[in-house]
Structure formats: structure tokens, C-alpha cells
Write an enzyme that holds these catalytic residues in place. Sequence first.
Site, short mmCIF file in Angstrom:
data_model
loop_
_atom_site.label_atom_id
_atom_site.label_comp_id
_atom_site.label_asym_id
_atom_site.label_seq_id
_atom_site.Cartn_x
_atom_site.Cartn_y
_atom_site.Cartn_z
N CYS A 165 0.85 -1.19 0.00
CA CYS A 165 0.00 0.00 0.00
C CYS A 165 0.88 1.24 0.00
O CYS A 165 1.91 1.30 0.70
CB CYS A 165 -0.91 0.01 1.23
SG CYS A 165 -2.01 1.44 1.26
N ASP A 297 -6.59 10.38 -5.06
CA ASP A 297 -5.94 9.40 -4.19
C ASP A 297 -4.59 9.03 -4.81
O ASP A 297 -4.34 9.28 -5.98
CB ASP A 297 -6.83 8.15 -4.05
CG ASP A 297 -6.48 7.34 -2.81
OD1 ASP A 297 -5.52 7.70 -2.10
OD2 ASP A 297 -7.17 6.33 -2.55
N ASN A 298 -3.73 8.44 -4.00
CA ASN A 298 -2.45 7.92 -4.48
C ASN A 298 -1.60 8.99 -5.19
O ASN A 298 -1.16 8.82 -6.32
CB ASN A 298 -2.68 6.72 -5.40
CG ASN A 298 -3.30 5.55 -4.64
OD1 ASN A 298 -2.90 5.26 -3.52
ND2 ASN A 298 -4.28 4.90 -5.24
#
Length: 885
Positions: A165, A297-298
Amino acid sequence: MEVLTPAVAVGSRTGLEHDESKNQHTAQEKLPPSPPATDDNCSTSDDDGVDIPLPPPTTIPTKTLDIDLKTPDSHVPRDPRLIRLTGVHPFNVEAPLTALFDEGFLTSPELFYVRNHGAVPQVRDEDIPDWELSVEGLVENPIKITLRELMTEYEQVTCPITLVCAGNRRKEQNMVRKSKGFSWGAAGLSTALFTGVIMSEVIKKAKPKRKAKYVCMEGADLLPNGFYGTSVKLNWVMDENRGFMLSYKMNGEMLRPDHGKPLRVVIPGQIGGRSVKWLKKLIVTEAPSDNWYHIYDNRVLPTMVSPEESANNSKWWTDERYAIYDLSPNSATCYPQHDEQLCLTNAPETYRAKGYAYSGGGRRITRVEISLDKGATWRLANVEYAEDRYREVEKDLFGGRLDMSWRETCFCWCFWSIDLSTADLATSKDIFVRAMDESMNVQPRDMYWSVLGMMNNPWFRVTITREGEFLRFEHPTQPALIPGGWMERVKKAGGNLANGFWGEKLEGEASVAPSAEPVKEISMVKEDLKKAITIDELRKHDGAEQPWFVVNGEVYNGTDFLEGHPGGAQSIISAAGLDCTEEFMAIHSETAKAMMPTYHIGSLDEAAKSALSAGDVEAVQSTGDSELFLHSKAWKKAILHGKKIVSWDTRIFTYKLEHAEQRLGLPVGQHLMVRLKDPATRETIIRSYTPISEINDKGFMDMLVKVYFADKGVAGGKMSMAMDSLPIGHFIEMKGPIGKFEYLGRGRCLVQNKERKIKSFVMICGGSGITPIYQVFRAVIRDPEDTTQCTVFDGNRLVEDILCKEDLDQLEAGNQHRCKVLHTLTKANDEWTGLRGRITGQLVQANCTRDDDTLILLCGPEEMEKSMHQALLEQGWKDEQLMFF
């Protein structure tokens, strides 16, 4: 060398809520046969005698955990050892670091980390073969393909891959400054043997057009901002050396629900957020994905971008330069464990430190280095590349071809170890580890803080503290809200974690200034009153008639409090004839203390003080076998049995009563007093709480508590932080019930011991004030014969601050003719579709009709209660209709 580890046996397989045999594999239609199960979690030999690691023993969970029963994931069995990072739902977890490392190179599905953005799609086993994937967009031959076709018409391959992750180790960033992400520890990664089809083979069949540059992927998990999706570059997909896969098996069994059942993308070397689960679409495009989750996100935004700036300026999110794909080199120490102790008495000469390392983009870790002097000098660790053993064989494994001999890219973590001199450890303050990959990318010394807290990879530091003949080791943090770690300790001591020296105080730094002159103590007695009171006189006033109570050896007449005390007459009656010093001093304000001389009637004589103390002990001892736990005049001990993390600042504590058949004994609408000593200062703290467990539950009691953490100079909540720090098995003390309101059922209430009949409730609450409201609301709605109408106004800041939301919504569902629940947020995000702003008189007026047969219950922050009190009076409501919890 004696090694003492923490009391909890991390990684133990005892106590699981299932008992299936090890190494079970789920058989699905047309699934190629798996090799025989093995209990060897290390390796197996092929025909040439080469050992390759195989999965560790596994036990497939079959029972849904109690914590998941009331969530959309009630169909998903899970392992209870997993550490929940975002409360009960959605499911985001990591394994205990030691348990993960001890499983070896491959991770069992039950301990494999999980990152879910919402509910897990429910897929029946019989529907798996017909699961359909579409390939569309800029292609000449759009196709739809079932999983059955994917498994029978394409070559099947098996490959070991580590997924990580992007938030791995984020807790460390959150300790420096809170990011927008939740707190992963160092176990946000796992490795498995994935079986499926090379992704490029499917894309080739669809024939991408000339302008195609990206492959967008979309899953079946429907979220507030649409289906989860993201994208990668097409030329990466088409490069077989990068190993992009469409996988349906993990360690030889079909994917489990949390891991993408029945089909997912697996992208080696890139962050886990690109490996879309529950895959439904591959869309070939000219531009990167416009999916909300790809954009917001990310990403690693520049370190100077604050959370506020990122929220107000969308350009930071739409700049593709900040999107994360390949992983960076990273490492962590697994042994010594956090809080491990090393006994120096008769110890061997060396201690073997161990841990993991990985990098991204297929790059091999080429060195792992250890320092015992803060980076002045380094030592080279041994590195084991278990992945390389797969390159030496070519065989069918779990129904797929294992053939890695031609591929030079590295897809997996490696394990490092080094023997350190015990004498060196005894004179060192810390152990640092850093890794370098084949592109000479090395972990940085210092943290690069960013608004999402992703890709955290500074040197991993384990501190060493000498405690007599023991060395104690501390990791930087513990995951989620689990306390512990040197970063937490340093921060609590006032250290600056961003000072470049890991928060250690530098020479010349100013000390914290001492406080000004102490606050003068408030006198609570009549200075000229010298009357001595005996124990017999006190005991004549231990009931509802003229109740007397004792504070600091002084006696007070509580009669005048019976009508107007905020806690109700019962709170005074419960204290009658008793020494209530601790609870009075812990609860009451300076204003209340200044009023006490008015009610002072004398001082206990010495014989009375001794007799009163002995009487308290007798009262407690006489209640041990009773049907009800609570006693109005005696503190009773309940044992902390369990702790559930609901959100970053909310817990459900489960307390064990004295025996299995004992009920708590708390009437609906009342609350109890909780007493404990601050673990740090030993100061006695007493507060009122309302449990959320059912009134007739036996043996146990659940309490929902919002923890008010210290932050930016704000001291935080003494009781909630103390409760959160207590270990399982510790006790708290309770006494009660108290309160001036009780709901008898079907419209009948007791207010100050006088019965009233009502037709409707208006319930107004904020934050943790929901708990007494919820107790009454549940009692009304659960009784089908109760015709009382209920309107609930629940005010909070953020969506994640709403407590008991699922329970409230379930009670409302199917009972709209009797109740209405309205949530309003002051800091709602864009996808919030409910009410916005604070609870106001206008909001109540728009949704409720003023009626003499209505009772208003209020519980929340003092500011809210005051403003609503004024607004309701202006609308014509009467004071006797307002009940403040």
C-alpha cells in the site's frame, strides 16, 4: 541470550473463531487442479532438487466476526488478528508486524493486508464462472470475456508478487503532522503466489488503436464517487517483463472476497492502489483516467502544500506529475520487535536483527545497511532473495505455468539479517536500517511529509533504552490508534519530531517555561463553623429526606439540590451518607466549589471518618453476588474485556461484570459514573457515561467513547485518554444509576421522580452526546406497541464523526411512520447529500410541530445546548419540556 517479548503472543493461531483444516483450497468450475496441500510453510523441492517457497499453513475463516455483522460486509468472514485502521467499516487492515514476518516469504490470505474503499461486492460461488470483463475504448475489437473463458482460452501463469500500500508506514508521518490518510504501520504489504493471465494477452486481442496510451481499470465496488478506478500506461501493460496480470487465484485458492473475488488486477512493483479488485472493465484511452479515485488518491503532493491548500485548489490533484506508480526503496526492522527486551546477563556475544526490504519498478534491492551511530558508519546486512529460487524451475504450480528464468525484474520483498554485537547494542541509542536498489536509489535520512502521507520511506529507526540489565527496543509507532513507539513518547515529552534529529533535544534549545504562580485554592467551608458531626448523625441523613454527603471530611446538606441538580435528584441521593470527595472534586467546576460554603453544616469527627471508610468497604463486599451490577452507593469494579476501534478517535470498550448472569441495572435514560486513576499522574478522574449495550444484556457492558486527544497545545480529555490507554484486563470503577430522567416505555417518563405522559420526543444531540439519545430512541423504536413519535437531530463536523449512524439508520428503516433521523454536518465533503450546518432553532421548527405533549432531550457540547435552549424558548417551548442530559 534471553529475549522477553510483549505479553500478547503475536501471530499465535490459537483463539481463532474457526477450526477448518490447514491448507484448504476452494474448488471452482474448470479450475485447474492444485498440488496436494502441505504443512511445510518453507519450501518444496522440484524434480531438480530446487527448493521453492510455498504458502504457509492457512485456515479459511468461515464465520463473520461480530464486529462486521451490522456492516455491509456481513457476508465476509475474516481473521480477528488483523488490525483495523479505519474503525469497523470500510475494512482497511494490516497484520501484526511480527505475525506477518514470521509467516515467511509468502503471506496467508487471512493475514494479507486489505485496502477497501467501501463495501465488498457480494459474489456467489455459482456466478463466478460467468463473471464478465469488458475491454473497450480505443480498440478495434471491443470484447467481453467471462472468467470461464479467461481460464480456458488463455495461457495460465503463476508468479510470486509483493503488493504494498502506498500508505505503508504512514503513521510516522501522522505523528509529525496529521495527513489526510489513516495510520498504516509497517505491515501494509504482503506477498502471494498469484495465478491468472498476462494482461497484455487480453489487450492484444482487443487491438488498441494508434492514439491509445493508457489502460483505465474499473472495479465493481460502488463508492460515493462512483466505481473505484485508476489507470496505467499502455506501454507498461504490453511489456511482459513488467508482469501485469489478471488474477483469480492467490496461493492456490480462489481469491477471497476482501482480495478481489473473483478477478483482480495485479501490478508488480507499483503501489497497491493500481491493482484494481473486483475487475469489470479495461478501457483503453488517450489520456489518464478521470475517475475520482485516480485523481484524489495515491498522490504525493509537494511538501509545502497544506491540507487546507489542497482542499481549496484542485490543480494540485489534476497534475499527473504527482501521481504515484512505482514504489520507492523501503525497509523495516521486524526483530527486535517493538517493546522487546534483551537481557544482558550471561547473554551471547551477538543478537541477530532481521527485517524486510523492497523497491519498485522491478528494481532489485542491492544492499541493506545498518547503523548503530546515527548514520556515521554503516554495516552491510545479509540479504535473502527467496524470489530467485523460483527462477531456477519451470513447472506448473497451482494451475499456472511458473517460468521466471527469462525475467530479470524483481517483484518481491527480500529479507535481511545481521548479527550485531551485544556489547555494541548496550552502548548504542538506536538501530537504523536503510536499503538501496539497483538504480542506486537509497532511502532518505529524513521524512518527506505530504498531505496524503504516502510513500513514507526514511531510515527506519528502532530506539534502544538501557533499563538495568535489560535493553528495551521501541519501533517508531504502532499502527492505527494503538499506543506506543518512540515517536509518540518524544512528542508527548514536547520534542520536535521534525527537527532533523528525531525529536531529540538539541543543545541550546529553550526549556519549557514553568507556569505562573499556582491558582489559589477555593474554600468550600464556612470559616467560622466548628460543629462536629458523628457517624450516627450522618447515617440519619443517608436517604432521600435531607440527604447529607461528605467532601474532604466536611459535611454538606444536599436537600436544596434535589430539584435543580443537573444530574437529577438521584445523583444527590446516591451520595447521601457517603464520602464522595473523589467524584465531587473530579467533576465539579470552580464555580460549583465556590457555592459550597452555603451548604456546609459541619465537620466529621475522627471516629466518623474511620467508620465511614470501613462502611464503604462493607458496601462493596455485600453486592458481589447480586443480580444487578450497579450500586447507587458503592463503587463496583468492571474489567476491561475488549476494545474495538470505531474510528480514529472513537472506541467501543467492553467491560466484564462480576458474573455471567449479572445485568448492569441501568434504567433507560439514566447514566452511570466511571472512576479511574490517570495512568500517568495517578489523579482520580470521574465522569458520567451512558452505555450502548442492551438494557438486559448479561455479563458484559459496551460503552461508546469519543477520545479527545491532546493536539496543538490543547490538553485533551483526561478521562477518555486514560480509558484508551488502559490495557485489556485492567479495571475501572462504576457507580449508579444517576439522572433526573427515566423512560418507562410507551410514552411514560419519570422526570425528577414525577411521572409524565408524552406523545413525542424531539432529540437533539452533537458528537458523543448521541449515546443517551440513542438509548432512549432504541427503547422506543424496538417496542412495536410504543406509538411515541421521535425526531432525532444529530450534529457533527465530518461524516466520520457520526457515531451510531448505522444503528440509527437501521432503526429508522421500516419505522418512518414513527421516527425521523436527520444528520447535519458543519464540514461536509462534496459527496455528502444530507443537511449542512449547525443544528438551529429554524431547523427544529421546520421539522417539528410545537406541542405540549412533546419532550425535548438535549445532549451535546455546552455551546450547542445553550444556543438551542435560547432558540427553543423563543419559539414558545417551555423549560419543563426541555431535558438536558
